[in-house]
Design a protein around this motif. Structure first.
Motif, PDB file in Angstrom:
ATOM      1  N   HIS A 123       0.833  -1.206   0.000  1.00 37.95           N
ATOM      2  CA  HIS A 123       0.000   0.000   0.000  1.00 37.95           C
ATOM      3  C   HIS A 123       0.866   1.254   0.000  1.00 37.95           C
ATOM      4  O   HIS A 123       0.634   2.182  -0.791  1.00 37.95           O
ATOM      5  CB  HIS A 123      -0.926  -0.013   1.214  1.00 37.95           C
ATOM      6  N   ARG A 124       1.878   1.285   0.856  1.00 36.74           N
ATOM      7  CA  ARG A 124       2.771   2.447   0.905  1.00 36.74           C
ATOM      8  C   ARG A 124       3.515   2.619  -0.414  1.00 36.74           C
ATOM      9  O   ARG A 124       3.688   3.751  -0.900  1.00 36.74           O
ATOM     10  CB  ARG A 124       3.787   2.289   2.049  1.00 36.74           C
ATOM     11  N   THR A 125       3.930   1.507  -0.983  1.00 32.67           N
ATOM     12  CA  THR A 125       4.675   1.560  -2.250  1.00 32.67           C
ATOM     13  C   THR A 125       3.843   2.178  -3.354  1.00 32.67           C
ATOM     14  O   THR A 125       4.292   3.081  -4.081  1.00 32.67           O
ATOM     15  CB  THR A 125       5.112   0.141  -2.666  1.00 32.67           C
ATOM     16  N   TYR A 126       2.605   1.708  -3.516  1.00 29.97           N
ATOM     17  CA  TYR A 126       1.764   2.212  -4.596  1.00 29.97           C
ATOM     18  C   TYR A 126       1.304   3.640  -4.332  1.00 29.97           C
ATOM     19  O   TYR A 126       1.115   4.416  -5.269  1.00 29.97           O
ATOM     20  CB  TYR A 126       0.594   1.263  -4.841  1.00 29.97           C
ATOM     21  N   GLU A 127       1.156   4.008  -3.063  1.00 30.36           N
ATOM     22  CA  GLU A 127       0.815   5.395  -2.752  1.00 30.36           C
ATOM     23  C   GLU A 127       1.971   6.331  -3.111  1.00 30.36           C
ATOM     24  O   GLU A 127       1.750   7.423  -3.641  1.00 30.36           O
ATOM     25  CB  GLU A 127       0.444   5.535  -1.276  1.00 30.36           C
ATOM     26  N   THR A 128       3.196   5.898  -2.839  1.00 30.94           N
ATOM     27  CA  THR A 128       4.355   6.705  -3.209  1.00 30.94           C
ATOM     28  C   THR A 128       4.469   6.831  -4.717  1.00 30.94           C
ATOM     29  O   THR A 128       4.705   7.921  -5.253  1.00 30.94           O
ATOM     30  CB  THR A 128       5.649   6.101  -2.633  1.00 30.94           C
ATOM     31  N   SER A 129       4.282   5.719  -5.429  1.00 26.61           N
ATOM     32  CA  SER A 129       4.332   5.757  -6.895  1.00 26.61           C
ATOM     33  C   SER A 129       3.247   6.677  -7.445  1.00 26.61           C
ATOM     34  O   SER A 129       3.496   7.460  -8.370  1.00 26.61           O
ATOM     35  CB  SER A 129       4.150   4.344  -7.469  1.00 26.61           C
ATOM     36  N   THR A 130       2.058   6.595  -6.871  1.00 26.86           N
ATOM     37  CA  THR A 130       0.956   7.442  -7.315  1.00 26.86           C
ATOM     38  C   THR A 130       1.291   8.917  -7.112  1.00 26.86           C
ATOM     39  O   THR A 130       1.040   9.755  -7.988  1.00 26.86           O
ATOM     40  CB  THR A 130      -0.334   7.087  -6.551  1.00 26.86           C
ATOM     41  N   ALA A 131       1.878   9.244  -5.970  1.00 29.99           N
ATOM     42  CA  ALA A 131       2.234  10.638  -5.696  1.00 29.99           C
ATOM     43  C   ALA A 131       3.281  11.144  -6.681  1.00 29.99           C
ATOM     44  O   ALA A 131       3.194  12.286  -7.160  1.00 29.99           O
ATOM     45  CB  ALA A 131       2.747  10.769  -4.264  1.00 29.99           C
ATOM     46  N   LEU A 132       4.273  10.315  -6.997  1.00 30.05           N
ATOM     47  CA  LEU A 132       5.305  10.719  -7.951  1.00 30.05           C
ATOM     48  C   LEU A 132       4.716  10.962  -9.337  1.00 30.05           C
ATOM     49  O   LEU A 132       5.036  11.954 -10.009  1.00 30.05           O
ATOM     50  CB  LEU A 132       6.400   9.656  -8.028  1.00 30.05           C
ATOM     51  N   ILE A 133       3.845  10.058  -9.763  1.00 32.54           N
ATOM     52  CA  ILE A 133       3.213  10.213 -11.072  1.00 32.54           C
ATOM     53  C   ILE A 133       2.264  11.410 -11.050  1.00 32.54           C
ATOM     54  O   ILE A 133       2.167  12.166 -12.016  1.00 32.54           O
ATOM     55  CB  ILE A 133       2.473   8.924 -11.476  1.00 32.54           C
ATOM     56  N   GLY A 134       1.565  11.589  -9.926  1.00 33.05           N
ATOM     57  CA  GLY A 134       0.662  12.732  -9.789  1.00 33.05           C
ATOM     58  C   GLY A 134       1.392  14.051  -9.933  1.00 33.05           C
ATOM     59  O   GLY A 134       0.883  14.999 -10.551  1.00 33.05           O
ATOM     60  N   ASP A 135       2.593  14.149  -9.372  1.00 37.93           N
ATOM     61  CA  ASP A 135       3.402  15.368  -9.523  1.00 37.93           C
ATOM     62  C   ASP A 135       3.730  15.611 -10.995  1.00 37.93           C
ATOM     63  O   ASP A 135       3.730  16.754 -11.463  1.00 37.93           O
ATOM     64  CB  ASP A 135       4.695  15.256  -8.720  1.00 37.93           C
ATOM     65  N   CYS A 136       4.007  14.528 -11.719  1.00 37.43           N
ATOM     66  CA  CYS A 136       4.318  14.657 -13.142  1.00 37.43           C
ATOM     67  C   CYS A 136       3.079  15.089 -13.928  1.00 37.43           C
ATOM     68  O   CYS A 136       3.174  15.905 -14.854  1.00 37.43           O
ATOM     69  CB  CYS A 136       4.861  13.329 -13.666  1.00 37.43           C
ATOM     70  N   VAL A 137       1.918  14.561 -13.565  1.00 40.40           N
ATOM     71  CA  VAL A 137       0.664  14.996 -14.197  1.00 40.40           C
ATOM     72  C   VAL A 137       0.457  16.481 -13.973  1.00 40.40           C
ATOM     73  O   VAL A 137       0.105  17.228 -14.900  1.00 40.40           O
ATOM     74  CB  VAL A 137      -0.533  14.191 -13.640  1.00 40.40           C
TER      75      VAL A 137
END
Length: 198
Positions: A123-137
């Motif tokens: 869960h923490r891993t995918y939340e971190t990945s989501t945040a990184l991609i969200g910043d790029c969006v």
């Protein structure tokens, strides 16, 4: 006085990680871990703990490396939209590596129901990945390449789900041409052309 360690901890963790990645947790034996690490049972357990503790260390090192690689991949292209498109193409550009799938996803499927710590780490891993991609969006929106009305986190989750789906499909032996066409279709639906965003 305890003797100093005479092995490279990162090198051992990488070797152990690859073993778990290739075979899975349950199918990896202590003998396998001793063979790939080059360490005896006493040295291995003294440095890393038992098999489960060693696995968790290896999994954390995998996700740390994965997030470092994701940060780099999202920051290298001149425009954020290009980085997001490349995210979908990554499973096709490296077919040999992705045939193993994602170690985090594999481990969650194998152990998530039985091991709350693995599930929490996933869960923490995918939340971190989501945040990184969200910043790029958000950067792509600032650059005028994505509609400002889009929710960066919602789109990031969709992109991550699409990327992980492509990784999974690659494990089934799907040919590169089909994977490429699928990635292009996903990109067209999730990431419109720049002219469509203006």
């Amino acid at each position: 006085m305890a003797r100093p360690r005479t092995f490279d901890e990162k090198q051992v963790l990488t070797a152990v990680r690859d073993q778990f990645w290739d075979a899975g947790y349950a199918a990896t034996s202590l003998e396998d871990l001793m063979r790939v690490s080059g360490l005896g049972k006493g040295s291995l357990y003294a440095a890393f703990g038992d098999k489960r503790q060693l696995f968790l260390r290896a999994l954390r090192s995998y996700t740390d490396d994965s997030h470092d690689a994701l940060r780099k991949a999202l920051s290298e292209p001149p425009r954020a939209l290009d980085a997001l498109r490349l995210l979908l193409e990554a499973p096709i550009d490296d077919p040999t590596g992705t045939r193993r799938g994602c170690l985090m996803a594999n481990s969650t499927c194998e152990l998530g129901n039985a091991d709350p710590e693995v599930l929490a780490h996933a869960h923490r891993t995918y939340e971190t990945s989501t945040a990184l991609i969200g910043d790029c969006v958000a950067r792509a929106q600032h650059e005028g390449d994505l509609p400002s009305s889009a929710d960066p986190i919602a789109l990031a989750r969709a992109l991550l789900a699409a990327q992980q789906g492509l990784v999974f499909m690659s494990r089934t032996g799907l040919d590169t041409a089909t994977l490429t066409a699928t990635a292009q279709s996903l990109a067209a639906q999730l990431l419109p052309d720049r002219t469509d965003a203006r």
